[in-house]
Design a protein around this motif. Sequence first.
Motif, PDB file in Angstrom:
ATOM      1  N   GLY A  83       0.828  -0.996  -0.002  1.00  0.00           N
ATOM      2  CA  GLY A  83       0.122   0.083  -0.032  1.00  0.00           C
ATOM      3  C   GLY A  83       0.388   1.449  -0.053  1.00  0.00           C
ATOM      4  N   VAL A  84       1.899   1.339   1.070  1.00  0.00           N
ATOM      5  CA  VAL A  84       2.698   1.948   0.699  1.00  0.00           C
ATOM      6  C   VAL A  84       3.649   2.577  -0.858  1.00  0.00           C
ATOM      7  CG1 VAL A  84       5.219   3.349   1.723  1.00  0.00           C
ATOM      8  CG2 VAL A  84       3.357   2.249   3.518  1.00  0.00           C
ATOM      9  N   ILE A  85       4.344   1.168  -1.140  1.00  0.00           N
ATOM     10  CA  ILE A  85       4.534   1.299  -2.383  1.00  0.00           C
ATOM     11  C   ILE A  85       3.773   2.258  -3.530  1.00  0.00           C
ATOM     12  CG2 ILE A  85       5.376   0.670  -4.323  1.00  0.00           C
ATOM     13  CD1 ILE A  85       6.775  -1.886  -2.390  1.00  0.00           C
ATOM     14  N   ASN A  86       2.341   1.462  -3.201  1.00  0.00           N
ATOM     15  CA  ASN A  86       1.414   1.888  -4.845  1.00  0.00           C
ATOM     16  C   ASN A  86       0.949   3.805  -4.520  1.00  0.00           C
ATOM     17  OD1 ASN A  86       0.675   0.018  -4.861  1.00  0.00           O
ATOM     18  ND2 ASN A  86      -1.291  -0.268  -4.286  1.00  0.00           N
ATOM     19  N   LYS A  87       1.160   4.580  -2.878  1.00  0.00           N
ATOM     20  CA  LYS A  87       0.271   5.708  -2.674  1.00  0.00           C
ATOM     21  C   LYS A  87       2.006   6.259  -3.164  1.00  0.00           C
ATOM     22  CE  LYS A  87      -1.914   5.547   1.541  1.00  0.00           C
ATOM     23  NZ  LYS A  87      -1.044   5.744   2.658  1.00  0.00           N
ATOM     24  N   MET A  88       3.435   5.884  -3.045  1.00  0.00           N
ATOM     25  CA  MET A  88       4.423   6.824  -3.309  1.00  0.00           C
ATOM     26  C   MET A  88       4.527   6.508  -5.066  1.00  0.00           C
ATOM     27  SD  MET A  88       7.749   5.924  -0.653  1.00  0.00           S
ATOM     28  CE  MET A  88       7.964   4.330  -0.808  1.00  0.00           C
ATOM     29  N   SER A  89       3.639   5.429  -5.993  1.00  0.00           N
ATOM     30  CA  SER A  89       3.985   5.115  -7.204  1.00  0.00           C
ATOM     31  C   SER A  89       2.929   6.924  -7.608  1.00  0.00           C
ATOM     32  CB  SER A  89       3.499   4.168  -7.585  1.00  0.00           C
ATOM     33  OG  SER A  89       4.041   2.893  -7.393  1.00  0.00           O
ATOM     34  N   GLY A  90       1.773   6.871  -7.173  1.00  0.00           N
ATOM     35  CA  GLY A  90       1.158   8.028  -7.551  1.00  0.00           C
ATOM     36  C   GLY A  90       1.608   9.457  -7.289  1.00  0.00           C
ATOM     37  N   PHE A  91       2.754   9.858  -6.179  1.00  0.00           N
ATOM     38  CA  PHE A  91       3.402  10.644  -5.736  1.00  0.00           C
ATOM     39  C   PHE A  91       3.800  10.908  -6.889  1.00  0.00           C
ATOM     40  CE2 PHE A  91       5.872  13.132  -2.671  1.00  0.00           C
ATOM     41  CZ  PHE A  91       5.282  14.669  -2.991  1.00  0.00           C
ATOM     42  N   LEU A  92       4.704   9.672  -7.146  1.00  0.00           N
ATOM     43  CA  LEU A  92       6.332  10.653  -7.725  1.00  0.00           C
ATOM     44  C   LEU A  92       5.864  10.680  -9.648  1.00  0.00           C
ATOM     45  CD1 LEU A  92       8.709   8.286  -5.740  1.00  0.00           C
ATOM     46  CD2 LEU A  92       8.384  10.425  -5.598  1.00  0.00           C
ATOM     47  N   GLY A  93       4.483   9.318  -9.663  1.00  0.00           N
ATOM     48  CA  GLY A  93       4.490   8.762 -11.197  1.00  0.00           C
ATOM     49  C   GLY A  93       5.389   8.164 -11.968  1.00  0.00           C
ATOM     50  N   ILE A  94       5.284   7.122 -11.089  1.00  0.00           N
ATOM     51  CA  ILE A  94       6.793   6.415 -11.676  1.00  0.00           C
ATOM     52  C   ILE A  94       5.791   5.256 -11.130  1.00  0.00           C
ATOM     53  CG2 ILE A  94       9.188   5.319 -11.255  1.00  0.00           C
ATOM     54  CD1 ILE A  94      10.192   7.743 -11.390  1.00  0.00           C
ATOM     55  N   GLU A  95       5.553   3.998 -11.817  1.00  0.00           N
ATOM     56  CA  GLU A  95       5.554   2.739 -11.476  1.00  0.00           C
ATOM     57  C   GLU A  95       6.232   1.899 -10.544  1.00  0.00           C
ATOM     58  OE1 GLU A  95       2.470   0.244 -10.868  1.00  0.00           O
ATOM     59  OE2 GLU A  95       1.775   1.572 -12.058  1.00  0.00           O
ATOM     60  N   LEU A  96       5.878   1.879  -9.654  1.00  0.00           N
ATOM     61  CA  LEU A  96       7.008   0.817  -8.570  1.00  0.00           C
ATOM     62  C   LEU A  96       7.057  -0.713  -8.101  1.00  0.00           C
ATOM     63  CD1 LEU A  96       7.585   4.116  -5.308  1.00  0.00           C
ATOM     64  CD2 LEU A  96       9.444   3.449  -7.761  1.00  0.00           C
ATOM     65  N   ASN A  97       7.221  -1.406  -9.285  1.00  0.00           N
ATOM     66  CA  ASN A  97       7.160  -2.238  -9.103  1.00  0.00           C
ATOM     67  C   ASN A  97       8.628  -2.899  -8.646  1.00  0.00           C
ATOM     68  OD1 ASN A  97       4.422  -2.932 -10.879  1.00  0.00           O
ATOM     69  ND2 ASN A  97       6.165  -2.386 -12.307  1.00  0.00           N
ATOM     70  N   LEU A  98       8.899  -3.333  -7.360  1.00  0.00           N
ATOM     71  CA  LEU A  98       9.784  -3.349  -6.091  1.00  0.00           C
ATOM     72  C   LEU A  98      10.664  -4.786  -6.265  1.00  0.00           C
ATOM     73  CD1 LEU A  98       9.592  -0.294  -4.049  1.00  0.00           C
ATOM     74  CD2 LEU A  98      10.850  -0.722  -5.739  1.00  0.00           C
ATOM     75  N   GLY A  99       9.094  -5.612  -6.000  1.00  0.00           N
ATOM     76  CA  GLY A  99       8.699  -6.591  -5.391  1.00  0.00           C
ATOM     77  C   GLY A  99       9.876  -7.509  -3.943  1.00  0.00           C
ATOM     78  N   LYS A 100      10.850  -7.903  -3.822  1.00  0.00           N
ATOM     79  CA  LYS A 100      11.320  -8.388  -3.103  1.00  0.00           C
ATOM     80  C   LYS A 100      12.161  -7.024  -2.568  1.00  0.00           C
ATOM     81  CE  LYS A 100       9.844 -13.309  -2.142  1.00  0.00           C
ATOM     82  NZ  LYS A 100      10.905 -15.136  -1.991  1.00  0.00           N
ATOM     83  N   TRP A 101      12.355  -6.216  -2.468  1.00  0.00           N
ATOM     84  CA  TRP A 101      13.006  -5.252  -2.733  1.00  0.00           C
ATOM     85  C   TRP A 101      14.537  -5.248  -1.413  1.00  0.00           C
ATOM     86  CZ3 TRP A 101      12.689  -2.923   2.159  1.00  0.00           C
ATOM     87  CH2 TRP A 101      11.788  -2.837   3.024  1.00  0.00           C
ATOM     88  N   TRP A 102      13.131  -5.849  -0.152  1.00  0.00           N
ATOM     89  CA  TRP A 102      14.950  -5.941   0.242  1.00  0.00           C
ATOM     90  C   TRP A 102      16.362  -6.957   0.154  1.00  0.00           C
ATOM     91  CZ3 TRP A 102       9.878  -7.265   0.473  1.00  0.00           C
ATOM     92  CH2 TRP A 102       9.577  -8.666   0.461  1.00  0.00           C
ATOM     93  N   GLU A 103      15.874  -7.489  -0.884  1.00  0.00           N
ATOM     94  CA  GLU A 103      16.941  -8.211  -1.159  1.00  0.00           C
ATOM     95  C   GLU A 103      18.006  -7.866  -2.399  1.00  0.00           C
ATOM     96  OE1 GLU A 103      14.505 -12.106  -2.699  1.00  0.00           O
ATOM     97  OE2 GLU A 103      14.526 -12.807  -0.764  1.00  0.00           O
ATOM     98  N   LYS A 104      17.115  -6.659  -2.374  1.00  0.00           N
ATOM     99  CA  LYS A 104      17.997  -6.395  -3.829  1.00  0.00           C
ATOM    100  C   LYS A 104      18.947  -4.532  -3.128  1.00  0.00           C
ATOM    101  CE  LYS A 104      13.938  -6.848  -6.384  1.00  0.00           C
ATOM    102  NZ  LYS A 104      12.699  -5.723  -7.079  1.00  0.00           N
ATOM    103  N   ILE A 105      18.600  -4.063  -1.823  1.00  0.00           N
ATOM    104  CA  ILE A 105      19.273  -2.742  -1.707  1.00  0.00           C
ATOM    105  C   ILE A 105      20.663  -3.337  -1.473  1.00  0.00           C
ATOM    106  CG2 ILE A 105      19.685  -1.668   0.336  1.00  0.00           C
ATOM    107  CD1 ILE A 105      16.172  -2.289   0.769  1.00  0.00           C
ATOM    108  N   ASP A 106      21.317  -3.812  -1.254  1.00  0.00           N
ATOM    109  CA  ASP A 106      23.085  -3.872  -0.971  1.00  0.00           C
ATOM    110  C   ASP A 106      23.494  -4.635  -1.833  1.00  0.00           C
ATOM    111  OD1 ASP A 106      21.726  -6.845  -0.739  1.00  0.00           O
ATOM    112  OD2 ASP A 106      23.466  -6.561   1.424  1.00  0.00           O
TER     113      ASP A 106
END
Length: 212
Positions: A166-189
């Motif tokens: 839900g947070v990702i969806n809110k940020m997608s609308g706010f930024l105007g970018i589709e945020l398909n982040l998947g398992k983002w916690w496995e990608k950060i580092d």
Amino acid sequence: MKQSILFIIGPTKTASSTLLGMLNCHPDIFLFYETDLYKSKPSKYSRRFLETYPDARYFMGHQDDVGIPYKQAKDFLSRQGYEFKIIGDETHELDFNLDKLKKYKVIYIIRDIKTWLCKDAVTITYTSKKDVIPAARDYTISFLQSFLLPDVLHIRMEDIIQDNQGVINKMSGFLGIELNLGKWWEKIDKQGNPKKAQRWWEGHSTSLVEPK
């Protein structure tokens, strides 16, 4: 240029680093970590970035418009072959002059003030174990002032944990970018340069685990 600069603002210990890590997992977004490019004295994380990009020193320094060095950083990275649509930074300074951000997008992150005041890092920073009033006052004033920003999205730390998509969806609308982040916690580092240059996650291991 308004849409291309983003600042994450919020008190320490509100999961702002996790939020930054989430957004940096998108290929069109690059957010510095606690870098404050508009200050003349480089921060610890500025110096880490300069280890990889020593020629970047020219855009780090005092500016009346806090967004200028980020526009310069965007152009600098473009010349390095990195084309980002959004660039920005994160700061934990509760006394930051939010008026300086009125031209730019802001994500303001908060958490329940009762649990925030109990955090060891907060009591140490504010020396508030015996008097929570100064910390509570600064937190409340900054939060209320954030509603005066014309282009701001408020995110609750509790929602990052309980309703991450839900947070990702809110940020997608706010930024105007589709945020398909998947398992983002496995990608950060596992990011390449320039996102790995600051290695900020080394001191924020909670950003590398699934929010639960």
